[in-house]
Design an enzyme around this catalytic site. Structure first.
Site, PDB file in Angstrom:
ATOM      1  N   ASP A  25      -2.540   3.718  -2.496  1.00 52.80           N
ATOM      2  CA  ASP A  25      -3.242   3.319  -3.727  1.00 52.80           C
ATOM      3  C   ASP A  25      -3.389   4.442  -4.755  1.00 52.80           C
ATOM      4  OD1 ASP A  25      -3.562   0.862  -2.570  1.00 52.80           O
ATOM      5  OD2 ASP A  25      -5.763   0.862  -2.632  1.00 52.80           O
ATOM      6  N   CYS A  30      -8.811  -4.954   4.167  1.00 55.35           N
ATOM      7  CA  CYS A  30      -8.552  -6.329   3.709  1.00 55.35           C
ATOM      8  C   CYS A  30      -9.430  -7.342   4.448  1.00 55.35           C
ATOM      9  CB  CYS A  30      -7.084  -6.689   3.894  1.00 55.35           C
ATOM     10  SG  CYS A  30      -5.973  -5.384   3.378  1.00 55.35           S
ATOM     11  N   ARG A  67      16.487 -26.518  -8.498  1.00 56.49           N
ATOM     12  CA  ARG A  67      17.405 -27.547  -9.019  1.00 56.49           C
ATOM     13  C   ARG A  67      16.977 -27.972 -10.421  1.00 56.49           C
ATOM     14  NH1 ARG A  67      18.550 -32.204  -4.713  1.00 56.49           N
ATOM     15  NH2 ARG A  67      19.729 -32.951  -6.484  1.00 56.49           N
TER      16      ARG A  67
HETATM   17  P1  FAD Z   1      -7.539   3.805   1.170  1.00 57.99           P
HETATM   18  O1  FAD Z   1      -7.526   2.744   2.171  1.00 57.99           O
HETATM   19  O2  FAD Z   1      -8.481   3.711   0.032  1.00 57.99           O
HETATM   20  O3  FAD Z   1      -7.765   5.199   1.924  1.00 57.99           O
HETATM   21  C1  FAD Z   1      -7.904   6.393   1.229  1.00 57.99           C
HETATM   22  C2  FAD Z   1      -8.852   7.273   2.011  1.00 57.99           C
HETATM   23  O4  FAD Z   1      -8.913   8.547   1.369  1.00 57.99           O
HETATM   24  C3  FAD Z   1     -10.271   6.730   2.024  1.00 57.99           C
HETATM   25  O5  FAD Z   1     -10.695   6.572   3.355  1.00 57.99           O
HETATM   26  C4  FAD Z   1     -11.073   7.762   1.250  1.00 57.99           C
HETATM   27  O6  FAD Z   1     -12.380   7.948   1.782  1.00 57.99           O
HETATM   28  C5  FAD Z   1     -10.245   9.016   1.426  1.00 57.99           C
HETATM   29  N1  FAD Z   1     -10.409   9.985   0.330  1.00 57.99           N
HETATM   30  C6  FAD Z   1     -10.413   9.723  -1.003  1.00 57.99           C
HETATM   31  N2  FAD Z   1     -10.549  10.875  -1.708  1.00 57.99           N
HETATM   32  C7  FAD Z   1     -10.640  11.863  -0.800  1.00 57.99           C
HETATM   33  C8  FAD Z   1     -10.800  13.269  -0.909  1.00 57.99           C
HETATM   34  N3  FAD Z   1     -10.861  13.891  -2.102  1.00 57.99           N
HETATM   35  N4  FAD Z   1     -10.866  14.010   0.229  1.00 57.99           N
HETATM   36  C9  FAD Z   1     -10.777  13.400   1.446  1.00 57.99           C
HETATM   37  N5  FAD Z   1     -10.634  12.060   1.600  1.00 57.99           N
HETATM   38  C10 FAD Z   1     -10.557  11.315   0.495  1.00 57.99           C
HETATM   39  N6  FAD Z   1      -4.307  -5.390   0.289  1.00 57.99           N
HETATM   40  C11 FAD Z   1      -3.403  -6.337   0.675  1.00 57.99           C
HETATM   41  O7  FAD Z   1      -2.193  -6.058   0.705  1.00 57.99           O
HETATM   42  N7  FAD Z   1      -3.821  -7.595   1.050  1.00 57.99           N
HETATM   43  C12 FAD Z   1      -5.137  -7.937   1.071  1.00 57.99           C
HETATM   44  O8  FAD Z   1      -5.484  -9.068   1.445  1.00 57.99           O
HETATM   45  C13 FAD Z   1      -6.103  -6.972   0.666  1.00 57.99           C
HETATM   46  N8  FAD Z   1      -7.420  -7.274   0.672  1.00 57.99           N
HETATM   47  C14 FAD Z   1      -8.329  -6.320   0.314  1.00 57.99           C
HETATM   48  C15 FAD Z   1      -9.685  -6.637   0.322  1.00 57.99           C
HETATM   49  C16 FAD Z   1     -10.620  -5.695  -0.055  1.00 57.99           C
HETATM   50  C17 FAD Z   1     -12.077  -6.057  -0.052  1.00 57.99           C
HETATM   51  C18 FAD Z   1     -10.204  -4.388  -0.434  1.00 57.99           C
HETATM   52  C19 FAD Z   1     -11.221  -3.346  -0.842  1.00 57.99           C
HETATM   53  C20 FAD Z   1      -8.864  -4.048  -0.441  1.00 57.99           C
HETATM   54  C21 FAD Z   1      -7.912  -5.005  -0.075  1.00 57.99           C
HETATM   55  N9  FAD Z   1      -6.544  -4.720  -0.093  1.00 57.99           N
HETATM   56  C22 FAD Z   1      -5.627  -5.676   0.277  1.00 57.99           C
HETATM   57  C23 FAD Z   1      -6.060  -3.404  -0.560  1.00 57.99           C
HETATM   58  C24 FAD Z   1      -5.815  -2.441   0.611  1.00 57.99           C
HETATM   59  O9  FAD Z   1      -6.937  -2.399   1.423  1.00 57.99           O
HETATM   60  C25 FAD Z   1      -5.495  -1.066   0.045  1.00 57.99           C
HETATM   61  O10 FAD Z   1      -4.347  -1.200  -0.751  1.00 57.99           O
HETATM   62  C26 FAD Z   1      -5.237  -0.036   1.139  1.00 57.99           C
HETATM   63  O11 FAD Z   1      -6.381   0.175   1.908  1.00 57.99           O
HETATM   64  C27 FAD Z   1      -4.807   1.288   0.505  1.00 57.99           C
HETATM   65  O12 FAD Z   1      -4.632   2.225   1.507  1.00 57.99           O
HETATM   66  P2  FAD Z   1      -4.671   3.773   1.153  1.00 57.99           P
HETATM   67  O13 FAD Z   1      -4.517   4.509   2.442  1.00 57.99           O
HETATM   68  O14 FAD Z   1      -3.725   4.069   0.062  1.00 57.99           O
HETATM   69  O15 FAD Z   1      -6.107   4.010   0.511  1.00 57.99           O
END
Ligand code: FAD
Length: 444
Positions: free
Chosen positions: A283, A42, A442
């Site tokens: 996500d 983020c 209200r």
């Molecule tokens: P990710 O952070 O995407 O992590 C998943 C990981 O899995 C990655 O590192 C990826 O490389 C790895 N991966 C994927 N496929 C494979 C595979 N087959 N084998 C091994 N590894 C793999 N959210 C908010 O709530 N507020 C905000 O202000 C906000 N701002 C944001 C700004 C930006 C620019 C971005 C891009 C996102 C923002 N978000 C925000 C969203 C937030 O960053 C994501 O919702 C969060 O990072 C999701 O976390 P995650 O662990 O589910 O997925």
């Protein structure tokens, strides 16, 4: 027990840390296809305008820290490409060596996040066209920006598009947003979006609506020169594509794991997928929406961290339900804060909820103290039961606290009338005796 976690960021490492903190004698193995673990995605837009000094500042813990301090067997550049649910095996490629790897689990967490959408537009591989998702993405954008880069086009008017517009204006670029719809930030209703448009225009961000991108043209050196739409050409030295994300779940095809909204893995309250001993969070997974009363897909860091924590606890047999989301978010766009929780009118209509709404213009502070901080509050509520369905608040200071009060009210299915009864704090620098959200209630 052996736990394998695919994905080393918010959801994956939240789960890993719960397993470490709440159980003993287990083996935890994590596979991450990138090089970085546990970083604040983020914060990426703010590394580009220098509010955050360095991308290193975004990293919470390194793979080495997880390994040495917490005993988690972390792997970088290890991409999982296949899961065999019968044999409980994962298979993939070690991008350090190019060789394959395989490993067996007792319980598996899929926390692979989502990837930015990149439609198959002609010329999309040209230099100077970026998405923003990872630290390398931010660094590539920073490395590309120089004096020759003056005209920047952002494709997509969602929250990443808005944050990038502000960042690039901050560093003196001419910014244009191309949006194929009729307005920016479509999670807001039209009457609220107008304020966002005003804010953009005040900052000289050019807005182009109802144009569909078809491709890109380049200079002789292969660098992007313009964005081509169905209506014409827009000179661009740099392009940011921010047109949504898709859950990283395609490698699970053939496993029988059920995916639903937008291809996200459907999970139950305990973060279990439809296959035994396979969990999902963040996500790449759905979230139960408390107001809609059904699974939804709103990929945000807040949900990823919470779902990851809950998944980790359930994986070690500490039953912990994920209580669901109400769809809260806040965006800073220049001088405005854009807060939203629950349903907009559009969303209520789409799922056939009976609704009505009320919108008021108010002020963050008492009128006699300061008139400089206007705030527009919109409440959406069920016109039969008067239960709140959502709120949109746009203003400057104080939007965050109000939207969070309403998020709390939504969590508890409160009515607009109960909002009037709340005992909220008051002093002239912070609000009027009747807080703006209570004024709106209200009016309702
Ligand atoms: P990710 O952070 O995407 O992590 C998943 C990981 O899995 C990655 O590192 C990826 O490389 C790895 N991966 C994927 N496929 C494979 C595979 N087959 N084998 C091994 N590894 C793999 N959210 C908010 O709530 N507020 C905000 O202000 C906000 N701002 C944001 C700004 C930006 C620019 C971005 C891009 C996102 C923002 N978000 C925000 C969203 C937030 O960053 C994501 O919702 C969060 O990072 C999701 O976390 P995650 O662990 O589910 O997925």
């Amino acid at each position: 027990m052996k736990y394998i976690i695919i994905g080393g960021d918010a959801a994956g490492m939240s789960a890993a840390m719960q397993i470490v903190r709440n159980s003993e004698g287990n083996e935890i193995v994590t596979y991450e296809k990138g090089e970085t673990y546990s970083y604040g995605q983020c914060g990426l837009p703010y590394t580009i305008n220098g509010i955050v000094d360095s991308t290193d500042d975004l990293i919470a813990r390194t793979p080495e820290t997880f390994q040495e301090k917490y005993g988690i067997k972390t792997h970088t550049l290890h991409e999982v490409t296949k899961v065999d649910c019968e044999k409980k095996m994962v298979y993939g490629t070690n991008h350090h060596t190019g060789e394959g790897f395989e490993d067996q689990y007792d319980r598996l967490l899929v926390a692979t996040g989502a990837s930015p959408n990149c439609p198959p537009w002609e010329g999309i591989e040209s230099e100077g066209i970026f998405t923003l998702k990872t630290i390398p993405d931010a660094e590539e954008i920073m490395n590309y920006i120089n004096e020759d880069v003056q005209n920047v086009t952002i494709i997509g008017g969602g929250y990443i598009g808005l944050e990038m517009a502000e960042t690039l204006c901050d560093i003196g670029k001419n910014v244009q947003i191309i949006e194929r719809g009729e307005r920016l930030a479509k999670i807001f209703d039209e009457d609220m979006s107008e304020l966002i448009h005003e804010q953009a225009e005040k900052q000289n961000v050019k807005l182009t609506f109802k144009e569909s991108v078809e491709g890109f043209k380049t200079n002789d050196n292969g660098r992007v020169r313009c964005v081509v739409t169905d209506q014409g050409e827009h000179p661009s030295d740099l392009v940011i594509i921010a047109v949504g994300v898709t859950p990283n779940t395609s490698f699970l095809q053939g496993t029988g794991i059920f995916t639903s909204v937008h291809g996200a893995i459907e999970v139950n309250t305990y973060m279990e997928s439809t296959i035994k001993d396979i969990y999902a969070a963040g996500d790449c997974a759905t979230q139960y929406h408390r107001v809609k009363q059904r699974p939804d897909y709103i990929p945000l860091g807040t949900h990823a961290n919470k779902q990851g924590r809950v998944a980790g606890l359930n994986m070690i047999n500490i039953p912990t339900p994920f209580k669901g989301i109400v769809g809260s978010s806040i965006i800073k766009f220049f001088d405005a804060a854009l807060g939203k929780t629950g349903l907009s009118e559009h969303e209520a209509e789409a799922i056939h909820f009976p609704y009505t709404s009320v919108t008021i213009d108010s002020n963050h502070a008492a009128g006699y103290y300061s008139k400089d901080n206007p705030m527009k509050v919109k409440l959406v509520y069920n016109d039969h039961t008067r239960v709140l369905l959502g709120a949109q608040i746009i203003g400057g200071e104080g939007v965050d606290k109000r939207i969070d009060v309403i998020a709390t009210a939504l969590y508890h299915s409160m009515t607009v009338d109960e909002l009037v009864d709340l005992d909220l704090s008051y002093a002239p620098p912070f609000n009027s005796v009747w807080d703006p959200i209570q004024q709106a209630a209200r009016r309702a």
